[in-house]
Design a protein around this motif. Structure first.
Motif: not given
Length: 200
Positions: A109-134
């Motif tokens: 939640k703190a991360y979402e607040t921080a990201v929302a304060a800065t324009s032009g950023l694209t937070p991922p919505v899912a794990l990447d392939e490596d972490h999903q495999k783990k």
């Protein structure tokens, strides 16, 4: 035969011609110098602008890299710990996993607040392939094999997260994200200390 006055007049005329010629040369030389100085100034300005642009791009890339890695790390901690709560029978592992879900949900939640304060950023919505495999590999384990694999995963993940957050808290250029990294770092370090104790 030219008289004295005629000689004198010719000498004066020659002197005037020479003076005009020298004045022209000086003027021409000054004009050329000015043009060279202007061209040099323009090149320096262009170079400075290019360096500034490269620096800004590098800062933006570093910030986006942090945003991506921080989100994936947080999601991975939550998902593996939720799996541990469902799978493990070890009391210590269960206690740790529940703490992880609680703390990383708050960090998310703190991360979402921080990201929302800065324009032009694209937070991922899912794990990447490596972490999903783990995560998928962890889901195939049970009993003590699961506990060992979960502890190993958490130790590695927290070592990476501590390094990531420590670096951005010191060197990050985005004020909101830098503050988030600095505030979250002690919690990540505490998690790492606890998981390291399992290996002792």
């Amino acid at each position: 035969m030219p008289t004295y006055k005629q000689h004198r007049a010719a000498a004066i005329a020659s002197g005037l011609i020479l003076a005009v010629s020298l004045t022209g040369m000086v003027a021409c030389s000054k004009s050329t110098t000015d043009k060279v100085e202007d061209a040099t100034a323009n090149v320096a300005a262009d170079a400075s602008s290019a360096v500034s642009s490269i620096g800004a791009d590098m800062d933006a890339n570093k910030t986006q890299d942090f945003v991506t890695k921080a989100a994936v790390a947080n999601m991975f901690e939550i998902k593996t710990s939720e799996l541990a709560v469902k799978t493990s029978k070890n009391a210590d592992v269960l206690t740790f996993a529940k703490m992880m879900v609680k703390d990383h949900t708050a960090a998310g939640k703190a991360y979402e607040t921080a990201v929302a304060a800065t324009s032009g950023l694209t937070p991922p919505v899912a794990l990447d392939e490596d972490h999903q495999k783990k995560l998928d590999d962890l889901a195939t384990k049970t009993g003590t094999d699961f506990d060992k694999a979960y502890i190993d995963i958490q130790q590695s993940a927290h070592s990476e997260a501590v390094n990531l957050f420590e670096d951005y808290s010191k060197n990050g250029k985005d004020t909101a994200l830098q503050a988030f990294a600095a505030k979250t770092l002690p919690t990540l370090q505490a998690h790492k200390d606890k998981i390291d104790a399992f290996k002792e």
